[in-house]
Design a protein around this motif. Structure first.
Motif, PDB file in Angstrom:
ATOM      1  N   UNK A  22     -52.666 -52.086 -47.122  1.00  0.00           N
ATOM      2  CA  UNK A  22     -51.372 -52.557 -47.615  1.00  0.00           C
ATOM      3  C   UNK A  22     -50.497 -51.381 -48.036  1.00  0.00           C
ATOM      4  N   UNK A  23     -49.282 -51.313 -47.461  1.00  0.00           N
ATOM      5  CA  UNK A  23     -48.378 -50.212 -47.805  1.00  0.00           C
ATOM      6  C   UNK A  23     -47.068 -50.704 -48.417  1.00  0.00           C
ATOM      7  N   UNK A  24     -46.788 -52.005 -48.408  1.00  0.00           N
ATOM      8  CA  UNK A  24     -45.541 -52.477 -48.982  1.00  0.00           C
ATOM      9  C   UNK A  24     -45.413 -53.980 -48.919  1.00  0.00           C
ATOM     10  N   UNK A  25     -44.230 -54.478 -49.296  1.00  0.00           N
ATOM     11  CA  UNK A  25     -43.942 -55.909 -49.269  1.00  0.00           C
ATOM     12  C   UNK A  25     -42.516 -56.136 -48.754  1.00  0.00           C
ATOM     13  N   UNK A  26     -42.321 -57.294 -48.150  1.00  0.00           N
ATOM     14  CA  UNK A  26     -40.991 -57.702 -47.715  1.00  0.00           C
ATOM     15  C   UNK A  26     -40.720 -59.107 -48.229  1.00  0.00           C
ATOM     16  N   UNK A  27     -39.444 -59.423 -48.570  1.00  0.00           N
ATOM     17  CA  UNK A  27     -39.131 -60.779 -49.028  1.00  0.00           C
ATOM     18  C   UNK A  27     -38.899 -61.755 -47.888  1.00  0.00           C
ATOM     19  N   UNK A  28     -38.841 -61.292 -46.647  1.00  0.00           N
ATOM     20  CA  UNK A  28     -38.550 -62.187 -45.533  1.00  0.00           C
ATOM     21  C   UNK A  28     -39.721 -63.134 -45.266  1.00  0.00           C
ATOM     22  N   UNK A  29     -39.390 -64.373 -44.934  1.00  0.00           N
ATOM     23  CA  UNK A  29     -40.407 -65.358 -44.566  1.00  0.00           C
ATOM     24  C   UNK A  29     -40.780 -65.149 -43.100  1.00  0.00           C
ATOM     25  N   UNK A  30     -42.002 -64.715 -42.858  1.00  0.00           N
ATOM     26  CA  UNK A  30     -42.460 -64.531 -41.489  1.00  0.00           C
ATOM     27  C   UNK A  30     -42.770 -65.859 -40.809  1.00  0.00           C
ATOM     28  N   UNK A  31     -43.132 -66.857 -41.603  1.00  0.00           N
ATOM     29  CA  UNK A  31     -43.536 -68.151 -41.057  1.00  0.00           C
ATOM     30  C   UNK A  31     -42.886 -69.261 -41.866  1.00  0.00           C
TER      31      UNK A  31
ATOM     32  N   UNK B  96     -52.557 -49.689 -51.016  1.00  0.00           N
ATOM     33  CA  UNK B  96     -53.305 -48.712 -50.221  1.00  0.00           C
ATOM     34  C   UNK B  96     -52.438 -47.559 -49.725  1.00  0.00           C
ATOM     35  N   UNK B  97     -51.205 -47.474 -50.198  1.00  0.00           N
ATOM     36  CA  UNK B  97     -50.297 -46.451 -49.673  1.00  0.00           C
ATOM     37  C   UNK B  97     -50.847 -45.043 -49.890  1.00  0.00           C
ATOM     38  N   UNK B  98     -51.380 -44.765 -51.085  1.00  0.00           N
ATOM     39  CA  UNK B  98     -51.921 -43.426 -51.364  1.00  0.00           C
ATOM     40  C   UNK B  98     -53.117 -43.130 -50.457  1.00  0.00           C
ATOM     41  N   UNK B  99     -53.989 -44.135 -50.269  1.00  0.00           N
ATOM     42  CA  UNK B  99     -55.167 -43.935 -49.421  1.00  0.00           C
ATOM     43  C   UNK B  99     -54.764 -43.701 -47.971  1.00  0.00           C
ATOM     44  N   UNK B 100     -53.767 -44.430 -47.495  1.00  0.00           N
ATOM     45  CA  UNK B 100     -53.262 -44.229 -46.141  1.00  0.00           C
ATOM     46  C   UNK B 100     -52.709 -42.821 -45.986  1.00  0.00           C
ATOM     47  N   UNK B 101     -51.964 -42.369 -46.977  1.00  0.00           N
ATOM     48  CA  UNK B 101     -51.395 -41.014 -46.917  1.00  0.00           C
ATOM     49  C   UNK B 101     -52.495 -39.962 -46.844  1.00  0.00           C
ATOM     50  N   UNK B 102     -53.557 -40.152 -47.635  1.00  0.00           N
ATOM     51  CA  UNK B 102     -54.667 -39.184 -47.591  1.00  0.00           C
ATOM     52  C   UNK B 102     -55.334 -39.210 -46.224  1.00  0.00           C
ATOM     53  N   UNK B 103     -55.535 -40.400 -45.671  1.00  0.00           N
ATOM     54  CA  UNK B 103     -56.171 -40.491 -44.356  1.00  0.00           C
ATOM     55  C   UNK B 103     -55.330 -39.797 -43.285  1.00  0.00           C
ATOM     56  N   UNK B 104     -54.012 -39.927 -43.378  1.00  0.00           N
ATOM     57  CA  UNK B 104     -53.123 -39.333 -42.382  1.00  0.00           C
ATOM     58  C   UNK B 104     -52.772 -37.884 -42.706  1.00  0.00           C
ATOM     59  N   UNK B 105     -53.286 -37.401 -43.855  1.00  0.00           N
ATOM     60  CA  UNK B 105     -53.044 -36.020 -44.277  1.00  0.00           C
ATOM     61  C   UNK B 105     -51.548 -35.739 -44.381  1.00  0.00           C
ATOM     62  N   UNK B 106     -50.853 -36.609 -45.105  1.00  0.00           N
ATOM     63  CA  UNK B 106     -49.432 -36.402 -45.358  1.00  0.00           C
ATOM     64  C   UNK B 106     -49.081 -37.038 -46.693  1.00  0.00           C
ATOM     65  N   UNK B 107     -47.913 -36.767 -47.197  1.00  0.00           N
ATOM     66  CA  UNK B 107     -47.482 -37.340 -48.470  1.00  0.00           C
ATOM     67  C   UNK B 107     -47.090 -38.800 -48.280  1.00  0.00           C
ATOM     68  N   UNK B 108     -47.072 -39.541 -49.397  1.00  0.00           N
ATOM     69  CA  UNK B 108     -46.632 -40.938 -49.309  1.00  0.00           C
ATOM     70  C   UNK B 108     -45.176 -41.012 -48.851  1.00  0.00           C
ATOM     71  N   UNK B 109     -44.353 -40.075 -49.295  1.00  0.00           N
ATOM     72  CA  UNK B 109     -42.953 -40.063 -48.858  1.00  0.00           C
ATOM     73  C   UNK B 109     -42.852 -39.898 -47.345  1.00  0.00           C
ATOM     74  N   UNK B 110     -43.730 -39.066 -46.770  1.00  0.00           N
ATOM     75  CA  UNK B 110     -43.692 -38.854 -45.334  1.00  0.00           C
ATOM     76  C   UNK B 110     -44.173 -40.111 -44.591  1.00  0.00           C
ATOM     77  N   UNK B 111     -45.184 -40.804 -45.147  1.00  0.00           N
ATOM     78  CA  UNK B 111     -45.632 -42.066 -44.553  1.00  0.00           C
ATOM     79  C   UNK B 111     -44.473 -43.058 -44.510  1.00  0.00           C
TER      80      UNK B 111
END
Length: 534
Positions: free
Chosen positions: A171-180, A90-105
């Motif tokens: 969804x904007x990304x992933x992390x390898x860390x175990x949260x739980x 959803x990174x591209x959709x989030x960027x459009x909603x916030x009116x900024x580039x994905x790099x800026x997000x």
């Protein structure tokens, strides 16, 4: 401050914002109110459980209103760095909603520091406040499966999915860390009060455990010789007790038996402490063999119980009564004909390893002992026992498919989010119990859906067993024992405490009718809302 009714032993305190909610939460932890048992903070609310015998709802409301309202938060907690690969769907959709580039997000999300405000939704799921200041709506259609480690946005919060689960965050990304990680102490990597900084990284998808291991071994029971062996577990057989308390800070709800009265009775029949672990069997079908003499009891749903000896002789056994088993006996539980769940207790208790202080199996959180499987052997725990109880019986008539069950409800806490017509429909039409019902909740279908008067997005807030949460489709879900700790859909009403066990025994194919025993209005003289039922 508004104090709203939830059920007969819970209130929802609504404040202006997260800062006020955390400020009051900190106050109540420092200077507790007598009779309050649990507090669950959320985006701008506190869900407060209390003991009515020690303090009434009105007394508690007055005590809360006497507390000064001030901001709160944690500015100096431990800093946790979270590596993120910003590859979310959803990174591209989030960027459009916030009116900024994905790099800026990405730049802004990884530049600012977040605070762990509270935990909920799932064990280890932390709501991260502050940060970049984004405000992003949830998805209109939630996903049925979001991978563990997904970094996401919803409203003004950022979060990380600790386990694979459904969800509606962007969804904007992933992390390898175990949260739980249940094998570390504490199990949740992120705790309220901590600070979080995200770092952009081309991380490997392999999961990494930032854990401090704990010893999960336990002393052997007084007599660990296998006593019972599962031949067939039926549709679902789970260890349950009265629930998991004291873990809401990690986002863990109580779970426990769906019909707590039946579990208590099963234990009393065999002379156990009433809160001992027993086996909850859904829809019958359990079969087990006894390897040495034992006394068991079966309570709850209506089903035939039979004993077949090693020589092949068969006899019937009674529900709600002690059952003596000899070596070689096979106990079989037939199909359920009324209700849903039976409870089988063993004199001396079952030797089960507790998880976070309880032997309850939480199917949503995936906590607790694994479901029973063919070939599993069960040993006695060696609990201190007393005399057998011969006076146990069910507390209500068990519901059957095709019948209509009436449940008492307390209106609130979000009745005012719905139209007058919806409030009338809730109680005037029958609701079909669908097959898509389980320990998390009963999915209901009515001829007419419930329309909202308020179409805004509700910030996440605590939920209770018995909550009637209404998603966007207007068809309510009745939360049961394994419900999420927090939710983002409005709760129109809650089943009264005295009907929760009954709700846990309603089978698919039955219908439900709701009987309001209260009118909706804020508690203790708040006139900012008028009653919405007449």
């Amino acid at each position: 401050m508004r104090v709203l009714p939830v059920n007969l032993s819970t209130l929802l305190v609504e404040l202006e914002d997260l800062s006020q909610a955390l400020g009051l939460f900190d106050q109540l932890n420092r200077e507790p109110i007598e009779g309050v048992t649990t507090i669950i903070p959320a985006a701008r609310t506190l869900l407060i459980y209390f003991t009515p015998a020690r303090i009434s709802a009105e007394q508690l409301s007055r005590a809360l209103r006497a507390r000064p309202i001030s901001g709160g938060g944690h500015q100096h907690g431990e800093l946790i760095e979270i590596p993120v690969c910003y590859n979310g769907e959803d990174l591209d959709e989030v960027a459009r909603h916030l009116d900024m580039s994905t790099d800026e997000v990405i730049r802004r999300h990884s530049k600012h520091e977040y605070q762990v405000a509270f935990c909920g939704f799932a064990p280890g799921f932390a709501y991260l406040a502050g940060g970049a200041g984004f405000d992003v709506p949830r998805r209109t259609s939630p996903r049925t499966r979001i991978p563990a480690g997904s970094v996401a946005l919803a409203g003004t919060f950022s979060g990380i999915y600790p386990t694979e689960s459904p969800g509606g965050w962007q969804l904007i990304g992933t992390t390898p860390l175990e949260m739980w990680d249940i094998h570390r102490e504490p199990a949740a990597l992120l705790q309220p009060g901590m600070r979080v900084r995200f770092t952009a990284s081309d991380v490997s998808p392999e999961r990494v455990s930032a854990s401090v291991p704990i010893d999960t071994t336990r002393p052997a029971a007084a007599d660990a010789t296998p006593c019972l062996e599962i031949r067939q577990p039926g549709l679902q057989s789970l260890f349950q007790d009265l629930g998991r308390n004291g873990q809401t800070g990690q986002g863990v709800s109580g779970a426990g038996a769906m019909d707590k009265g039946a579990l208590r009775s099963a234990n009393r029949i065999v002379g156990n402490p009433s809160d001992a672990a027993a086996i909850e069997i859904a829809q019958g079908g359990l079969s087990l063999i006894c390897h040495r003499p034992a006394i068991v009891a079966v309570t709850g749903a209506e089903a035939g119980v039979s004993i077949t000896t090693a020589e092949g002789d068969r006899r019937d056994a009674a529900l709600w009564w002690p059952i003596e088993l000899s070596e070689g006996d096979t106990l079989t539980l037939g199909p359920v004909t009324a209700g849903v769940r039976c409870y089988l207790a063993l004199r001396g208790g079952f030797d089960v390893t507790p998880v976070l202080g309880s032997c309850a199996t939480d199917t949503l959180a995936k906590l607790g002992p694994a479901p029973l499987q063919p070939g599993d052997t069960l040993s006695p725990a060696g609990l201190a026992v007393t005399a057998l109880s011969l006076s146990e019986s069910g507390e209500f008539d068990l519901p059957r498919a095709g019948e209509c069950v009436t449940l008492d409800i307390v209106m609130g806490p979000r009745s005012d989010w719905f139209t007058d017509e919806a409030l009338t429909l809730l109680c005037d039409q029958n609701w079909q119990v669908t097959p898509r019902s389980d320990r998390v909740g009963i999915r209901l279908e009515g001829e007419h859906s419930l329309a909202r008067a308020h179409h805004g997005e509700l910030p996440s807030e605590g939920t209770v067993t018995g909550a009637l949460q209404v998603p966007a489709n207007g068809q309510p879900v009745l939360f049961l024992a394994d419900h999420p700790l927090t939710g983002g859909y409005p709760v129109i009403a809650c089943v009264a405490d005295h009907h929760l066990d009954l709700a846990g025994q309603i089978p698919p194919g039955a219908t439900v009718r709701f009987n309001p025993i209260t009118r909706f209005a804020p508690i203790a003289g708040d006139d900012s809302l008028t009653e919405v039922m007449s």
